[in-house]
Design an enzyme around this catalytic site. Sequence first.
Site, short mmCIF file in Angstrom:
data_model
loop_
_atom_site.label_atom_id
_atom_site.label_comp_id
_atom_site.label_asym_id
_atom_site.label_seq_id
_atom_site.Cartn_x
_atom_site.Cartn_y
_atom_site.Cartn_z
CE1 TYR A 91 -13.40 -5.19 -2.80
CE2 TYR A 91 -11.14 -4.67 -3.39
CZ TYR A 91 -12.25 -4.46 -2.60
OH TYR A 91 -12.20 -3.50 -1.62
CB CYS A 103 7.92 4.73 -1.82
SG CYS A 103 6.82 3.33 -1.68
CB CYS A 107 3.87 7.71 3.69
SG CYS A 107 3.94 8.19 1.95
NE ARG A 112 -0.09 -2.97 0.05
CZ ARG A 112 -0.58 -2.28 -0.99
NH1 ARG A 112 0.21 -1.50 -1.70
NH2 ARG A 112 -1.85 -2.40 -1.32
C1 LIG Z 1 -8.30 -1.04 -3.33
C2 LIG Z 1 -8.10 -2.37 -3.86
C3 LIG Z 1 -8.58 -2.72 -5.13
C4 LIG Z 1 -9.31 -1.74 -6.02
O1 LIG Z 1 -10.50 -1.31 -5.47
P1 LIG Z 1 -11.43 -0.31 -6.28
O2 LIG Z 1 -12.54 -0.04 -5.33
O3 LIG Z 1 -11.86 -1.03 -7.52
O4 LIG Z 1 -10.63 0.90 -6.61
C5 LIG Z 1 -8.36 -3.99 -5.57
N1 LIG Z 1 -7.74 -4.91 -4.80
C6 LIG Z 1 -7.28 -4.62 -3.59
C7 LIG Z 1 -6.62 -5.65 -2.78
C8 LIG Z 1 -7.44 -3.33 -3.07
O5 LIG Z 1 -6.97 -3.03 -1.85
S1 SF4 Z 2 1.87 5.25 1.29
FE1 SF4 Z 2 3.39 3.59 1.41
S2 SF4 Z 2 3.38 2.66 -0.63
FE2 SF4 Z 2 2.44 4.71 -0.82
S3 SF4 Z 2 4.14 6.08 -1.34
FE3 SF4 Z 2 3.89 6.15 0.87
S4 SF4 Z 2 5.35 4.63 1.62
FE4 SF4 Z 2 5.02 4.19 -0.55
#
Ligand SMILES: *Cc1c(COP(=O)(O)O)cnc(C)c1O
Ligand code: SF4
Length: 375
Positions: A91, A103, A107, A112
């Site tokens: 963005y 972590c 999850c 990721r």
């Molecule tokens: C979610 C995210 C953000 C933040 O998004 P907001 O809508 O401002 O909360 C910024 N960069 C990346 C790559 C994201 O996935």
């Molecule tokens: S969703 Fe992925 S990055 Fe977030 S706490 Fe769970 S394992 Fe970690």
Amino acid sequence: MEDWKKVLAQSITKPNDLAKQLGVDEKEVEDIVGPYPMRITPTVLATIKEKGDAIWKQVVPERIELDDIDAPDDPLEEDTDSPVPHLVHRYPDRVLLMVTNQCPIYCRFCTRKRLVGKPGFLKKGELDQAVAYLREHSEVRDVILSGGDPLLLPDYLIERILKALRSIPHLELIRFGTRVPGTLPQRITPELCEIVKQYHPIYMNLHFNHPDELTPEVKEACGHLADAGIPLGAQTVLLKGVNDDPEIMKRLMHELLLARVKPYYLYMADLTKGTNHFRTSVETGLKIMQALQGHTSGMAVPHFVIDAPGGGGKIPLLPGEYLLNLDEKGAVLKNYENKTYFYPQPSTTDNRELPMVGTSVSRDMCSAGAMDDYS
Ligand SMILES: *Cc1c(COP(=O)(O)O)cnc(C)c1O
Ligand code: SF4
């Protein structure tokens, strides 16, 4: 050793411990934790009530994760949008910075999944490289510390990162994305709160998916963060068999508010390899939003978003029926009780060019009796 590190060390990470605790097939779990590590903290283990419940599904490895072979590893194309390692600049004015890949729990639906829990993530100098990038990019005013989970870093590293970021004048906001308060509440120590509050404005978005996650000790941990002046938001992933139900979701939102956490985002699950068995239909999400909006506190209603495959970013979705028609006369609206209302436009002609795609209804409907409730 600090208390929270001892608690974290008691987590289940080995298949035979999981077999002992939860009676699952050790062999099966062994195949899965190679590619996709497991960790279940004592707090989370204690919340599991029975096999296959909403907490179990989030943390216990399942064979089906390995069957998902055609799905992409990185559907949001975060790697493509990374100008330097571990920093996603998608963005215009904000970036996501992955400061660790560890972590408190792993999850099973993690977006990721390709990265988390594996050795050798952050290499020497990479954090300095990210900070240098931010220093050069004065358009960035908001940085999200993510991972992995930034609150698993030791206090001195968190402090070092915050200090480095605060030495960049154009950086206004620092946010943490974390699942720690809900899974390892012992980590929210007075020392941590004391460090973080030196670097305000700091925001935190906490990951919660089910009302049972909000135990008394978890709520207390959230309270400590709130007392440190950190505004708390929640991020929730819509997950099949976990929270794909309007009543469960409403209970979750209410529990969050009781814990002083404001629901921020509800996400459709991503297409990530190994997680597709958690996906539900978009309609399920829309129905949940419909069941919340107007039926309970507006404070309890998150933004419902799809993080677009291919790196399009988060796109908000509303159940389509609220705006029935918009023209030069006004807006025909439907409320949460399915009643129709009319909002007349002001008589000036400014700003009439906003295209409203997909919201047109026939003029007949607008003029003939559809607005009985407007007077
Ligand atoms: C979610 C995210 C953000 C933040 O998004 P907001 O809508 O401002 O909360 C910024 N960069 C990346 C790559 C994201 O996935
Ligand atoms: S969703 Fe992925 S990055 Fe977030 S706490 Fe769970 S394992 Fe970690």
